[in-house]
Design a protein around this motif. Structure first.
Motif, PDB file in Angstrom:
ATOM      1  N   UNK A   1       8.197  15.154   2.436  1.00 19.94           N
ATOM      2  CA  UNK A   1       6.940  15.693   1.906  1.00 19.94           C
ATOM      3  C   UNK A   1       6.244  14.663   1.010  1.00 19.94           C
ATOM      4  N   UNK A   2       7.018  14.010   0.135  1.00 22.03           N
ATOM      5  CA  UNK A   2       6.429  13.004  -0.762  1.00 22.03           C
ATOM      6  C   UNK A   2       5.899  11.816   0.047  1.00 22.03           C
ATOM      7  N   UNK A   3       6.693  11.352   1.007  1.00 18.37           N
ATOM      8  CA  UNK A   3       6.271  10.207   1.819  1.00 18.37           C
ATOM      9  C   UNK A   3       4.998  10.494   2.596  1.00 18.37           C
ATOM     10  N   UNK A   4       4.925  11.697   3.173  1.00 17.68           N
ATOM     11  CA  UNK A   4       3.730  12.059   3.931  1.00 17.68           C
ATOM     12  C   UNK A   4       2.511  12.173   3.024  1.00 17.68           C
ATOM     13  N   UNK A   5       2.716  12.715   1.819  1.00 18.53           N
ATOM     14  CA  UNK A   5       1.606  12.831   0.857  1.00 18.53           C
ATOM     15  C   UNK A   5       1.091  11.444   0.466  1.00 18.53           C
ATOM     16  N   UNK A   6       2.006  10.507   0.213  1.00 18.60           N
ATOM     17  CA  UNK A   6       1.605   9.142  -0.154  1.00 18.60           C
ATOM     18  C   UNK A   6       0.849   8.466   0.988  1.00 18.60           C
TER      19      UNK A   6
ATOM     20  N   UNK B   1      -4.270   6.519   3.170  1.00 17.54           N
ATOM     21  CA  UNK B   1      -5.270   6.492   4.232  1.00 17.54           C
ATOM     22  C   UNK B   1      -6.653   6.888   3.710  1.00 17.54           C
ATOM     23  N   UNK B   2      -6.686   7.849   2.789  1.00 16.24           N
ATOM     24  CA  UNK B   2      -7.954   8.239   2.173  1.00 16.24           C
ATOM     25  C   UNK B   2      -8.556   7.081   1.385  1.00 16.24           C
ATOM     26  N   UNK B   3      -7.691   6.209   0.853  1.00 16.12           N
ATOM     27  CA  UNK B   3      -8.142   5.068   0.051  1.00 16.12           C
ATOM     28  C   UNK B   3      -8.424   3.832   0.909  1.00 16.12           C
ATOM     29  N   UNK B   4      -8.334   3.983   2.243  1.00 17.11           N
ATOM     30  CA  UNK B   4      -8.692   2.871   3.112  1.00 17.11           C
ATOM     31  C   UNK B   4      -7.537   1.984   3.508  1.00 17.11           C
ATOM     32  N   UNK B   5      -6.297   2.484   3.367  1.00 17.92           N
ATOM     33  CA  UNK B   5      -5.123   1.745   3.811  1.00 17.92           C
ATOM     34  C   UNK B   5      -4.519   2.448   5.038  1.00 17.92           C
ATOM     35  N   UNK B   6      -4.735   1.948   6.253  1.00 14.00           N
ATOM     36  CA  UNK B   6      -4.069   2.546   7.410  1.00 14.00           C
ATOM     37  C   UNK B   6      -2.555   2.507   7.195  1.00 14.00           C
TER      38      UNK B   6
ATOM     39  N   UNK C   1       1.466   3.063   8.380  1.00 13.97           N
ATOM     40  CA  UNK C   1       2.453   3.146   9.458  1.00 13.97           C
ATOM     41  C   UNK C   1       3.653   3.893   8.890  1.00 13.97           C
ATOM     42  N   UNK C   2       3.884   5.096   9.403  1.00 12.50           N
ATOM     43  CA  UNK C   2       4.985   5.936   8.916  1.00 12.50           C
ATOM     44  C   UNK C   2       6.270   5.585   9.663  1.00 12.50           C
TER      45      UNK C   2
ATOM     46  N   UNK D   1       4.292  16.987  10.483  1.00 10.21           N
ATOM     47  CA  UNK D   1       4.451  15.581  10.098  1.00 10.21           C
ATOM     48  C   UNK D   1       4.889  14.769  11.304  1.00 10.21           C
ATOM     49  N   UNK D   2       4.208  13.645  11.522  1.00 10.66           N
ATOM     50  CA  UNK D   2       4.531  12.761  12.625  1.00 10.66           C
ATOM     51  C   UNK D   2       4.850  11.365  12.101  1.00 10.66           C
ATOM     52  N   UNK D   3       5.628  10.617  12.881  1.00 13.18           N
ATOM     53  CA  UNK D   3       5.995   9.251  12.516  1.00 13.18           C
ATOM     54  C   UNK D   3       5.490   8.283  13.577  1.00 13.18           C
ATOM     55  N   UNK D   4       5.183   7.072  13.151  1.00 13.86           N
ATOM     56  CA  UNK D   4       4.757   6.041  14.088  1.00 13.86           C
ATOM     57  C   UNK D   4       5.952   5.311  14.682  1.00 13.86           C
TER      58      UNK D   4
END
Length: 271
Positions: free
Chosen positions: A137-142, A147-152, A154-155, A249-252
């Motif tokens: 949950x924490x990792x997905x939130x980060x 991504x909202x801040x403009x950093x694509x 990779x999970x 939640x999905x991972x790359x």
């Protein structure tokens, strides 16, 4: 909405442009305590410019501020403290959310620089724990914030585990396991086999030597041992994926453990 800039704009008008609006924005602070307001402007830097005490300047500014954005303005110890009008602010924020929809809050601070987020990493053949849930949950939130801040983002999920326990699990599977049973309930059945191994090893300690022997085969990249380990991993992943799907939640990338990659790479170098 940037209410700090709105406050700076009001201060700029009240001060008749004596300070640059960008500088005023930088000077505005977030009070340490809620009862001190939502935003605060320190007047100490203005004392020399206006040849008045910070307390007097704060009182003068507070008296002149008339804005529907604030429900209360106070002069306290050289600061101008403002309390945002909750009704007005809520209306403005909701209006912006409805206008921008999924793009609400987007920023370009990251300038499209890619970052990686490594999280979750559950152990093969073991139940998904509260600790794994927390990091997921924490990792997905980060990742979403980045991504909202403009950093694509990779999970990455390092799904892997390594150690003598897998030699023991291989022994247990070969002695008491069934492929179809494992496929039906992978985590439950593999854990059951692992527990059975330890129960049986108390009666027959030689099983521990067999477990160490099979782990040695894993370290040596033995074909059968590696195929079983990878199969345990794949079956575990099916169960974990079901949980991830429930959370949306999905991972790359589902990477194997660092140790496993090192074993494979070192084996390649020897050949």
């Amino acid at each position: 909405m940037d209410f700090k800039k709105d406050f700076a704009s009001i201060l700029y008008e009240v001060l008749d442009g004596k300070l640059d609006q960008d500088k005023l924005t930088l000077m505005i602070e977030k009070p340490r305590f809620e009862e001190m307001g939502d935003l605060a402007f320190p007047c100490f830097e203005l004392a020399k410019l206006l040849r008045k005490s910070p307390h007097s300047i704060a009182a003068d500014i507070a008296a002149e501020i008339k804005s529907p954005l604030f429900e209360k303005v106070e002069a306290v110890s050289g600061y101008v403290n403002v309390f945002l009008n909750k009704h007005k602010v809520s209306f403005l924020v909701l209006k912006e959310v409805l206008t921008l929809k999924e793009h609400y809050g987007d920023l370009d601070l990251g300038k499209n620089q890619v970052i990686t987020v490594d999280f979750s990493s559950p152990n093969i053949a073991k139940p998904f724990s509260m600790g794994h849930l927390r990091s997921t949950v924490i990792g997905n939130a980060l990742a979403l914030i980045a991504e909202k801040y403009g950093y694509p983002s990779v999970r990455i999920n390092h799904l892997g585990d390594w150690g003598t326990q897998f030699g023991k699990l291989i022994v247990a599977y070969k002695k008491w396991g069934k492929e179809e049973t494992v496929k039906q309930q992978p985590i439950k059945e593999l854990l059951k086999l692992y527990v059975k191994f330890h129960d049986e090893a108390e009666k027959d300690p030689s099983l521990n030597d067999e477990g160490r022997g099979w782990f040695k085969k894993l370290e040596e990249n033995d074909d059968e041992a590696m195929k079983l380990w990878e199969w345990f991993r794949e079956e575990s992943l099916k169960e974990f994926s079901r949980i991830y799907k429930l959370m949306g939640i999905e991972f790359d990338s589902f990477q194997p453990s660092t140790m496993t990659r090192w074993i494979k790479w070192s084996t390649y170098l020897k050949t």
